[in-house]
Design a protein around this motif. Structure first.
Motif, PDB file in Angstrom:
ATOM      1  N   GLU A   1       0.839  -1.203   0.000  1.00  0.00           N
ATOM      2  CA  GLU A   1       0.000   0.000   0.000  1.00  0.00           C
ATOM      3  C   GLU A   1       0.872   1.251   0.000  1.00  0.00           C
ATOM      4  OE1 GLU A   1      -3.561   0.191   2.754  1.00  0.00           O
ATOM      5  OE2 GLU A   1      -2.698  -1.711   3.397  1.00  0.00           O
ATOM      6  N   LYS A   2       1.871   1.250   0.892  1.00  0.00           N
ATOM      7  CA  LYS A   2       2.766   2.413   1.005  1.00  0.00           C
ATOM      8  C   LYS A   2       3.552   2.651  -0.269  1.00  0.00           C
ATOM      9  CE  LYS A   2       4.270   1.789   5.445  1.00  0.00           C
ATOM     10  NZ  LYS A   2       5.327   1.688   6.427  1.00  0.00           N
ATOM     11  N   GLU A   3       4.181   1.598  -0.779  1.00  0.00           N
ATOM     12  CA  GLU A   3       5.047   1.750  -1.945  1.00  0.00           C
ATOM     13  C   GLU A   3       4.284   2.182  -3.195  1.00  0.00           C
ATOM     14  OE1 GLU A   3       8.478  -0.565  -4.479  1.00  0.00           O
ATOM     15  OE2 GLU A   3       8.094  -1.161  -2.414  1.00  0.00           O
ATOM     16  N   LEU A   4       3.102   1.632  -3.387  1.00  0.00           N
ATOM     17  CA  LEU A   4       2.325   1.956  -4.580  1.00  0.00           C
ATOM     18  C   LEU A   4       1.337   3.101  -4.346  1.00  0.00           C
ATOM     19  CD1 LEU A   4       1.593  -1.647  -5.935  1.00  0.00           C
ATOM     20  CD2 LEU A   4       3.298  -0.010  -6.756  1.00  0.00           C
ATOM     21  N   ASP A   5       1.232   3.533  -3.089  1.00  0.00           N
ATOM     22  CA  ASP A   5       0.307   4.599  -2.706  1.00  0.00           C
ATOM     23  C   ASP A   5      -1.116   4.259  -3.145  1.00  0.00           C
ATOM     24  OD1 ASP A   5      -0.409   6.986  -1.465  1.00  0.00           O
ATOM     25  OD2 ASP A   5      -0.207   8.133  -3.330  1.00  0.00           O
ATOM     26  N   ILE A   6      -1.550   3.057  -2.768  1.00  0.00           N
ATOM     27  CA  ILE A   6      -2.903   2.595  -3.079  1.00  0.00           C
ATOM     28  C   ILE A   6      -3.512   2.002  -1.813  1.00  0.00           C
ATOM     29  CG2 ILE A   6      -2.522   2.198  -5.544  1.00  0.00           C
ATOM     30  CD1 ILE A   6      -2.083  -0.751  -4.973  1.00  0.00           C
ATOM     31  N   SER A   7      -4.838   1.847  -1.818  1.00  0.00           N
ATOM     32  CA  SER A   7      -5.555   1.338  -0.645  1.00  0.00           C
ATOM     33  C   SER A   7      -5.521  -0.189  -0.587  1.00  0.00           C
ATOM     34  CB  SER A   7      -7.006   1.810  -0.697  1.00  0.00           C
ATOM     35  OG  SER A   7      -7.662   1.188  -1.791  1.00  0.00           O
ATOM     36  N   TYR A   8      -5.901  -0.702   0.583  1.00  0.00           N
ATOM     37  CA  TYR A   8      -5.985  -2.150   0.777  1.00  0.00           C
ATOM     38  C   TYR A   8      -6.887  -2.808  -0.268  1.00  0.00           C
ATOM     39  CZ  TYR A   8      -7.292  -6.624   2.779  1.00  0.00           C
ATOM     40  OH  TYR A   8      -7.550  -7.959   2.949  1.00  0.00           O
ATOM     41  N   PRO A   9      -8.110  -2.289  -0.495  1.00  0.00           N
ATOM     42  CA  PRO A   9      -8.965  -2.930  -1.502  1.00  0.00           C
ATOM     43  C   PRO A   9      -8.344  -2.923  -2.896  1.00  0.00           C
ATOM     44  CG  PRO A   9     -10.268  -1.453  -0.145  1.00  0.00           C
ATOM     45  CD  PRO A   9      -8.827  -1.215   0.211  1.00  0.00           C
ATOM     46  N   THR A  10      -7.594  -1.880  -3.217  1.00  0.00           N
ATOM     47  CA  THR A  10      -6.952  -1.811  -4.528  1.00  0.00           C
ATOM     48  C   THR A  10      -5.847  -2.861  -4.630  1.00  0.00           C
ATOM     49  OG1 THR A  10      -7.473   0.539  -4.656  1.00  0.00           O
ATOM     50  CG2 THR A  10      -5.813  -0.283  -6.190  1.00  0.00           C
ATOM     51  N   VAL A  11      -5.089  -3.048  -3.553  1.00  0.00           N
ATOM     52  CA  VAL A  11      -4.058  -4.101  -3.535  1.00  0.00           C
ATOM     53  C   VAL A  11      -4.728  -5.449  -3.751  1.00  0.00           C
ATOM     54  CG1 VAL A  11      -2.336  -5.317  -2.133  1.00  0.00           C
ATOM     55  CG2 VAL A  11      -2.443  -2.820  -2.073  1.00  0.00           C
ATOM     56  N   ARG A  12      -5.818  -5.700  -3.034  1.00  0.00           N
ATOM     57  CA  ARG A  12      -6.536  -6.973  -3.169  1.00  0.00           C
ATOM     58  C   ARG A  12      -7.049  -7.168  -4.596  1.00  0.00           C
ATOM     59  NH1 ARG A  12      -7.383 -10.957   0.753  1.00  0.00           N
ATOM     60  NH2 ARG A  12      -8.871 -11.485  -0.840  1.00  0.00           N
ATOM     61  N   ASN A  13      -7.618  -6.118  -5.168  1.00  0.00           N
ATOM     62  CA  ASN A  13      -8.134  -6.220  -6.541  1.00  0.00           C
ATOM     63  C   ASN A  13      -7.021  -6.514  -7.529  1.00  0.00           C
ATOM     64  OD1 ASN A  13     -10.771  -5.776  -5.749  1.00  0.00           O
ATOM     65  ND2 ASN A  13     -10.716  -3.587  -6.189  1.00  0.00           N
ATOM     66  N   LYS A  14      -5.881  -5.833  -7.373  1.00  0.00           N
ATOM     67  CA  LYS A  14      -4.749  -6.070  -8.278  1.00  0.00           C
ATOM     68  C   LYS A  14      -4.248  -7.505  -8.129  1.00  0.00           C
ATOM     69  CE  LYS A  14      -3.004  -1.375  -8.825  1.00  0.00           C
ATOM     70  NZ  LYS A  14      -3.146  -1.339 -10.274  1.00  0.00           N
ATOM     71  N   LEU A  15      -4.186  -7.994  -6.903  1.00  0.00           N
ATOM     72  CA  LEU A  15      -3.755  -9.369  -6.668  1.00  0.00           C
ATOM     73  C   LEU A  15      -4.729 -10.353  -7.308  1.00  0.00           C
ATOM     74  CD1 LEU A  15      -1.778 -11.338  -5.404  1.00  0.00           C
ATOM     75  CD2 LEU A  15      -3.054 -11.124  -3.256  1.00  0.00           C
ATOM     76  N   GLU A  16      -6.020 -10.101  -7.182  1.00  0.00           N
ATOM     77  CA  GLU A  16      -7.012 -10.977  -7.797  1.00  0.00           C
ATOM     78  C   GLU A  16      -6.929 -10.943  -9.320  1.00  0.00           C
ATOM     79  OE1 GLU A  16     -10.814 -10.144  -5.998  1.00  0.00           O
ATOM     80  OE2 GLU A  16     -10.161 -10.999  -4.092  1.00  0.00           O
TER      81      GLU A  16
END
Length: 120
Positions: A64-79
């Motif tokens: 989240e910190k490195e990409l400056d994105i939210s938790y849900p966005t990290v989860r969506n990208k991973l999915e």
């Protein structure tokens, strides 16, 4: 200049096929039909995300910190990456709800849009 192996056709977005391999050392050339590796099928953005994910050992807070994105966005990208690798992705209601609320808090969607999405 070296180019990265394309996993998808830039014209029609279908899978590319490797038809020739060559050795830089002995100049042996092998022709045939070869499947690119699963990771070659990922988009540049997905490969970048995977690199950051691995570098941070899967620590969502660090990603989240490195990409400056939210938790849900990290989860969506991973999915998205999981699906692009050919695995089944189960949509979780709570993750979708968090994503909607995150978009609302960032002003990306209106209250009305959020209520409609949450009621669907």
């Amino acid at each position: 200049m070296k180019y990265e192996l394309l996993g998808k056709c830039p014209v029609c977005d279908k899978e590319m096929q490797v038809t020739e391999l060559s050795c830089k050392s002995c100049h042996t050339v092998i022709s045939g039909e070869f499947e690119p590796c699963k990771f070659c099928k990922l988009s540049k953005q997905q490969k970048h995300f995977v690199e950051i994910f691995i570098k941070n050992r899967g620590n969502i807070k660090e990603i989240e910190k490195e990409l400056d994105i939210s938790y849900p966005t990290v989860r969506n990208k991973l999915e998205e990456v999981i699906a692009a690798l050919g695995y089944r992705v189960e949509q979780k209601e709570t993750a979708n709800r968090k994503d909607i609320l995150d978009k609302l808090s960032k002003g990306e969607i209106s209250k009305e849009e959020a209520l409609k999405l949450l009621s669907d």
